[in-house]
Design a protein around this motif. Structure first.
Motif, PDB file in Angstrom:
ATOM      1  N   THR A 115      -1.152  -4.977   8.909  1.00  0.00           N
ATOM      2  CA  THR A 115      -0.380  -6.199   9.156  1.00  0.00           C
ATOM      3  C   THR A 115       1.030  -6.118   8.576  1.00  0.00           C
ATOM      4  O   THR A 115       1.741  -7.116   8.529  1.00  0.00           O
ATOM      5  CB  THR A 115      -1.103  -7.419   8.562  1.00  0.00           C
ATOM      6  OG1 THR A 115      -1.302  -7.218   7.148  1.00  0.00           O
ATOM      7  CG2 THR A 115      -2.438  -7.637   9.238  1.00  0.00           C
ATOM      8  N   GLY A 117       1.954  -5.276   5.443  1.00  0.00           N
ATOM      9  CA  GLY A 117       2.082  -5.568   4.026  1.00  0.00           C
ATOM     10  C   GLY A 117       1.910  -4.333   3.162  1.00  0.00           C
ATOM     11  O   GLY A 117       1.558  -3.250   3.638  1.00  0.00           O
ATOM     12  N   SER A 187      10.136  -7.915   8.916  1.00  0.00           N
ATOM     13  CA  SER A 187       9.433  -6.755   8.369  1.00  0.00           C
ATOM     14  C   SER A 187       9.513  -6.741   6.845  1.00  0.00           C
ATOM     15  O   SER A 187       8.517  -6.470   6.161  1.00  0.00           O
ATOM     16  CB  SER A 187      10.030  -5.471   8.947  1.00  0.00           C
ATOM     17  OG  SER A 187       9.428  -4.331   8.368  1.00  0.00           O
ATOM     18  N   ARG A 190       7.138  -9.369   5.390  1.00  0.00           N
ATOM     19  CA  ARG A 190       5.734  -8.947   5.420  1.00  0.00           C
ATOM     20  C   ARG A 190       5.454  -7.919   4.321  1.00  0.00           C
ATOM     21  O   ARG A 190       4.443  -7.991   3.633  1.00  0.00           O
ATOM     22  CB  ARG A 190       5.393  -8.356   6.792  1.00  0.00           C
ATOM     23  CG  ARG A 190       5.240  -9.374   7.891  1.00  0.00           C
ATOM     24  CD  ARG A 190       4.507  -8.781   9.103  1.00  0.00           C
ATOM     25  NE  ARG A 190       5.205  -7.621   9.643  1.00  0.00           N
ATOM     26  CZ  ARG A 190       6.147  -7.680  10.583  1.00  0.00           C
ATOM     27  NH1 ARG A 190       6.505  -8.861  11.069  1.00  0.00           N
ATOM     28  NH2 ARG A 190       6.719  -6.578  11.036  1.00  0.00           N
ATOM     29  N   ALA A 193       5.158  -9.386   0.828  1.00  0.00           N
ATOM     30  CA  ALA A 193       4.260 -10.538   0.680  1.00  0.00           C
ATOM     31  C   ALA A 193       3.510 -10.506  -0.644  1.00  0.00           C
ATOM     32  O   ALA A 193       3.132 -11.552  -1.186  1.00  0.00           O
ATOM     33  CB  ALA A 193       3.272 -10.581   1.851  1.00  0.00           C
TER      34      ALA A 193
END
Length: 454
Positions: A115, A117, A187, A190, A193
């Motif tokens: 995802t 991360g 991007s 993410r 995060a």
């Protein structure tokens, strides 16, 4: 407690058997010293703690830490706590084979990567908690090197001390500011995060160490940690390794910096522009970058735009001795960073007696000292100011010699790993005393671990 008191060095009377050697678990989710400052920290701190007589077990994931041998009665030792190593060369962002999965933590690691991360802080913390709980009683203190993962909350079997070099939220904001478009900004968000987790965890930590007064204030402002829970213990250079050597010839026009071209925070693009300006006055000026070269991006574009392909060299994978000789050979060492929580490259360059040109980003002035006394200091992100500093140093041998001598004297006085280890061990004992006062029924750790390690 004032910042001055916290920076004053080891404090007596903290209890917890002040003279007893300690059994220390030092955690690092990314420990290779060639991957950044966290690996350098683990390598040198573990060695100096061992030289003080403490037992140090480094528990780390890939890329594994490099530890020094011959340190004190017992060398620091490595226990490998492997991840799936999803970012390894030559196949980063790889998809593991089915037989590589061991448990749900591995599945979480892969899912987070898929995802966009960065999973390693949380997954390493979960593995570390499981490992430490299985070895309850083996350690007097657990020292986390900026993992700040959920798994490190709660009872680990020993008091927890955490080093935060600087809040990663600073890196995140600088990368967002440098992002050229919405796609890149999404991007970056993410990838970073995990900083939300680190902020939540940091606020619940009982004992935080950091490396500078600037980082201390950033931790208060960005992470919301109470100031009475934060102590400053300066780190430094290995002054036995990073030292002057008149036998190493100075290379005319050589400028050395430590930076990765794909990290905007390091300010390399501004130094490349400054080099182009400097070469109008000093045609022999050239730059050697210790770090990763990016095939595309602002730095590569600047090198091409200014026609500096044969004037900028990137080197990687060199030995410690080769690095030291490279710095010694330079007429100028430069730290062009927009922000630093401490700046080991500044301290190491100064320790060799090489004159330093550095920005005033973050904590760099705490390390480098006053402009014109121990370094030349310029504003961050200012290529014209960097060029003026380079021209001044390249054209004045007497100034270079004076700043080089003063810089080494400053490092010897304030920034050595031996001093860092003494201050850190004192903070360990304070954390143990606080834990004993709040958990009077908990038995002291007495077991000796004899399991396998590397």
């Amino acid at each position: 407690m004032t910042a001055e008191a916290m920076e004053a060095g080891p404090r007596k009377g903290s209890g917890a058997d002040d003279d007893r050697p300690l059994r220390i678990a030092l955690l690092t989710y990314k420990g290779n010293p060639f991957c950044g400052g966290q690996g350098v920290y683990v390598r040198h701190l573990s060695r100096e703690l061992a030289l003080l007589g403490h037992s140090v077990e480094v528990i780390g994931a890939q890329p594994y830490p490099v530890l020094d041998e011959g340190a004190g009665p017992g060398n620091p030792r490595l226990t490998e706590l492997p991840s799936l190593d999803l970012y390894r060369s030559p196949d980063p962002f790889r998809t593991p084979k089915r037989d590589e999965y061991r448990d749900w933590v591995d599945a979480l690691e892969v899912a987070t990567m898929w995802t966009g991360g960065f999973p390693e802080p949380v997954t390493f913390s979960l593995r570390a908690r499981r490992h430490l709980r299985a070895r309850r009683g083996d350690f007097d203190v657990v020292h986390d090197n900026q993992t700040l993962g959920y798994g490190l909350l709660g009872d680990l079997g020993a008091p927890l001390v955490t080093t935060i070099h600087h809040p990663i939220t600073v890196d995140r904001q600088l990368e967002l500011d440098a992002a050229p478009d919405l796609k890149r900004r999404l991007s970056v968000r993410r990838w970073y995060a995990f900083t939300r987790m680190q902020k939540r965890v940091a606020r619940r930590l009982p004992s935080v160490l950091t490396v500078s007064g600037t980082s201390r204030q950033e931790i208060i402002d960005h992470l919301g940690v109470r100031q009475d829970r934060i102590d400053v213990v300066h780190i430094g250079a290995d002054t036995r390794l990073f030292s002057p050597d008149p036998a190493v010839p100075e290379v005319p026009g050589r400028i050395v910096t430590t930076s990765s071209a794909d990290v905007p925070l390091k300010g390399l693009v501004h130094l490349v522009e400054a080099l182009a300006k400097t070469r109008t006055e000093h045609p022999g000026a050239h730059l050697v970058v210790v770090g990763k070269r990016a095939e595309d991006g602002p730095v590569a574009q600047a090198i091409e735009r200014y026609g500096l392909e044969d004037r900028v060299e990137f080197v990687k994978g060199i030995t410690d001795a080769e690095l030291v000789d490279l710095v010694r050979s330079a007429q100028v060492a430069c730290v062009p960073s927009l922000y630093e929580g401490f700046s080991l490259p500044a301290a190491e360059a100064m320790a060799t007696g090489t004159p330093l040109l550095a920005t005033t980003g973050g904590a760099i002035p705490e390390v480098a000292g006053r402009d014109g006394e121990t370094c030349l200091a310029v504003p961050p992100g200012d290529a014209d100011a960097l060029a003026a500093g380079l021209n001044r140093l390249l054209g004045d041998a007497e100034l270079r010699a004076r700043l080089g001598r003063a810089g080494r004297e400053r490092v010897l006085r304030k920034f050595t790993w031996a001093q860092a280890a003494k201050g850190t061990a004192e903070r360990y004992r304070e954390a143990m005393s606080r834990s004993a006062a709040t958990n009077p029924g908990r038995p002291a750790a007495t077991a000796t671990y004899s399991g396998s390690h590397r």
